[in-house]
Write a protein that holds these residues in place. Sequence first.
Motif, PDB file in Angstrom:
ATOM      1  N   UNK A 192       0.822  -1.214   0.000  1.00 32.11           N
ATOM      2  CA  UNK A 192       0.000   0.000   0.000  1.00 32.11           C
ATOM      3  C   UNK A 192       0.856   1.266   0.000  1.00 32.11           C
ATOM      4  N   UNK A 193       2.070   1.140   0.541  1.00 32.96           N
ATOM      5  CA  UNK A 193       2.898   2.329   0.737  1.00 32.96           C
ATOM      6  C   UNK A 193       3.779   2.654  -0.469  1.00 32.96           C
TER       7      UNK A 193
ATOM      8  N   UNK B 154      -7.585   6.360   0.756  1.00 30.11           N
ATOM      9  CA  UNK B 154      -6.965   7.007   1.914  1.00 30.11           C
ATOM     10  C   UNK B 154      -5.830   6.180   2.494  1.00 30.11           C
ATOM     11  N   UNK B 155      -6.013   4.855   2.523  1.00 30.09           N
ATOM     12  CA  UNK B 155      -4.931   3.983   3.002  1.00 30.09           C
ATOM     13  C   UNK B 155      -3.674   4.184   2.163  1.00 30.09           C
ATOM     14  N   UNK B 156      -3.837   4.169   0.847  1.00 30.59           N
ATOM     15  CA  UNK B 156      -2.674   4.314  -0.042  1.00 30.59           C
ATOM     16  C   UNK B 156      -2.050   5.705   0.116  1.00 30.59           C
TER      17      UNK B 156
ATOM     18  N   UNK C  74       3.585  -1.274 -11.651  1.00 27.46           N
ATOM     19  CA  UNK C  74       2.557  -1.166 -10.607  1.00 27.46           C
ATOM     20  C   UNK C  74       3.234  -0.905  -9.265  1.00 27.46           C
ATOM     21  N   UNK C  75       2.909   0.221  -8.657  1.00 27.55           N
ATOM     22  CA  UNK C  75       3.580   0.643  -7.420  1.00 27.55           C
ATOM     23  C   UNK C  75       2.760   0.359  -6.167  1.00 27.55           C
ATOM     24  N   UNK C  76       1.439   0.348  -6.280  1.00 29.41           N
ATOM     25  CA  UNK C  76       0.570   0.036  -5.138  1.00 29.41           C
ATOM     26  C   UNK C  76      -0.723  -0.550  -5.687  1.00 29.41           C
ATOM     27  N   UNK C  77      -1.348  -1.397  -4.875  1.00 29.11           N
ATOM     28  CA  UNK C  77      -2.573  -2.051  -5.359  1.00 29.11           C
ATOM     29  C   UNK C  77      -3.386  -2.468  -4.139  1.00 29.11           C
TER      30      UNK C  77
ATOM     31  N   UNK D 273      -5.358   0.543  -8.540  1.00 29.67           N
ATOM     32  CA  UNK D 273      -3.945   0.353  -8.904  1.00 29.67           C
ATOM     33  C   UNK D 273      -3.268   1.695  -9.114  1.00 29.67           C
ATOM     34  N   UNK D 274      -2.117   1.869  -8.474  1.00 31.03           N
ATOM     35  CA  UNK D 274      -1.291   3.048  -8.695  1.00 31.03           C
ATOM     36  C   UNK D 274      -0.126   2.616  -9.583  1.00 31.03           C
ATOM     37  N   UNK D 275      -0.096   3.142 -10.813  1.00 29.66           N
ATOM     38  CA  UNK D 275       0.844   2.629 -11.812  1.00 29.66           C
ATOM     39  C   UNK D 275       1.651   3.783 -12.417  1.00 29.66           C
ATOM     40  N   UNK D 276       2.905   3.501 -12.714  1.00 31.16           N
ATOM     41  CA  UNK D 276       3.777   4.512 -13.320  1.00 31.16           C
ATOM     42  C   UNK D 276       3.106   5.086 -14.569  1.00 31.16           C
TER      43      UNK D 276
END
Lengths: 343, 343
Positions: free
Chosen positions: B166-167, B237-239, B221-224, B282-285
């Motif tokens: 998550x971080x 909010x967690x991410x 993919x940096x966070x999911x 998903x937080x992706x480049x």
Amino acid sequence: MNPDKTLVELAHGAGGRAMNQFLREIIFPHFSLNRFKQGIGLPEADDGATMPFDGSEMVISTDSHTVSPLFFPGGDIGKLAAAGTINDITMMGARPLVMTSALVIEEGFPISDLEKILASLADTAAEDQVAVIAGDTKVMPRGGLDQLIMCTTGIGLAEKGKVIVDSGAQIGDKIIMTGTIGDHGIALLANREGLSFETDLVSDVAPLWSLVQPALKIGGIHAMKDPTRGGLAAALNDIAKKSGVGIWINENNLPFQREVLAASQMLGLDPLQVTCEGKALISVAKEKADAVLHAIRKTKYGKSAQVIGEVKKEQQGLVIMKTEVGGSRVIQHPWAEAIPRVC
Amino acid sequence: MNPDKTLVELAHGAGGRAMNQFLREIIFPHFSLNRFKQGIGLPEADDGATMPFDGSEMVISTDSHTVSPLFFPGGDIGKLAAAGTINDITMMGARPLVMTSALVIEEGFPISDLEKILASLADTAAEDQVAVIAGDTKVMPRGGLDQLIMCTTGIGLAEKGKVIVDSGAQIGDKIIMTGTIGDHGIALLANREGLSFETDLVSDVAPLWSLVQPALKIGGIHAMKDPTRGGLAAALNDIAKKSGVGIWINENNLPFQREVLAASQMLGLDPLQVTCEGKALISVAKEKADAVLHAIRKTKYGKSAQVIGEVKKEQQGLVIMKTEVGGSRVIQHPWAEAIPRVC
């Protein structure tokens, strides 16, 4: 109550023949898919499953704990959950490494009691150097659940080819019981019924890796099981049936606490069918039996370990007890654990 | 009801700030022991824990499932349990391999319903080639439990150093939501309240390995996170908090089913705070975002995937929504999931 067998009964979760039948007929058929052909899967109904992994065998076991009351003489649900999961991994000959804990709590449960239970879970896991690494917390609205239940899952590792299964007992083996029989179930029930004894009768609940590890080092252990639901009678019958051997027990050698025998008589229970939560039943090669017994007796939880019998060709699949008066009788596989919500 | 904060409340298990606080203050302090210093343990409160293992990372996750009713539009507790566990492993970037299933059943529960639930669990696990390898069955006396709950634990594997947490979100990332928001919670609640719609509104519950695997292959993919209890608002909010970044969302781009918006309005719920059970956030480049979006849209459960926002340096730790009318507002971390027994 359930004449056409369409409803789930208490016996279906109570560790005896009723549960075995329920698992075989209702549960297992859905899980025939097992991609790990070399591993031990659900339908083996052993203490845990295994999966080959990079030259080792990973052992996985899961249990829900519904014991009532949550706090009982000698322990609580937290200690019971940690010990139960550690023991299931240990009984497969694997070193328990990590566990998870999923809590389901009834709304309105006292937080102070929850903290005691968590401390107890953590202390018991730490005793065998097991880390609690993941968890889940759900709260059910009032009335949806009687207080609290917890589900623990453990993961351990064994050397490749060294996993110990119920079906491994061999002709000539000695049978070791690592301590007194029926303490957990009787302590729980006596407490519920308000019985009191001269001395305190407490549950035997304990994590057994430190007891089993020295025995594993000596070697020769062919089968191992913790006699929980259904007690010694169920565990012996499981081993006899799965191994295709006869197990012959000497009544004279069975270790009992006096209070357990007294309370069993008072309550009309056969103590052989009552849950232990800190004991192992071990089938060990004859030539290693003395050394294994000696090593176990030196451990904290193994002081009253006994050789209680041996494995023979005669009476395949059965458990026979030579009685104190010189006769012999078949120890039946119990239909179900006599005491509800014992673990 | 609970003025001195000594009793467990529904909110403590409901995925929002109340639960985070409860976990930090009551649960985690007991489990600071973590022998796997390089791994991710309980206090990280990620989707699962990790443990380094022979050049790989083992990922472990556990969940109890208390959904009510057991059968709901689009699924049942068996499907929910299998998908939930598969998704928690998947969100860490690991391939789910095996799972365990521990059942607690109320005495008198219909065996035919149990069989449907087990078939559903097995089918859902098989969809992502996950084997159910161990289990447990307990039966509670009538009245001790509302029908049935199940606890599933999953194990998966990721390449060393490739676990997604998550971080991990980075400034400049695009935020992808793999499908419509709030379907599970609203379908469940509408069903309970007897609401009906022109079209059938069903839960989105689904196992996501087949959706995530192609995206992982593309990389970046940096966070999911799967936005379950507490919905998209809690997951974002967690991410944002754990990554120390600002997440900026465009309201215009949020994918919703019309029925979900209508029912939310009718029921007075913010659909951003409502559980999804078959979606990934998903937080992706930035440079991989198009390719990842394209790959996800080609999968069975990803057809309505959208880029919904981006990660910025501004407003660290917060989630900001640019509204349809051109304003902006903070998306609060919800205090608790609005709907009880949603998963």
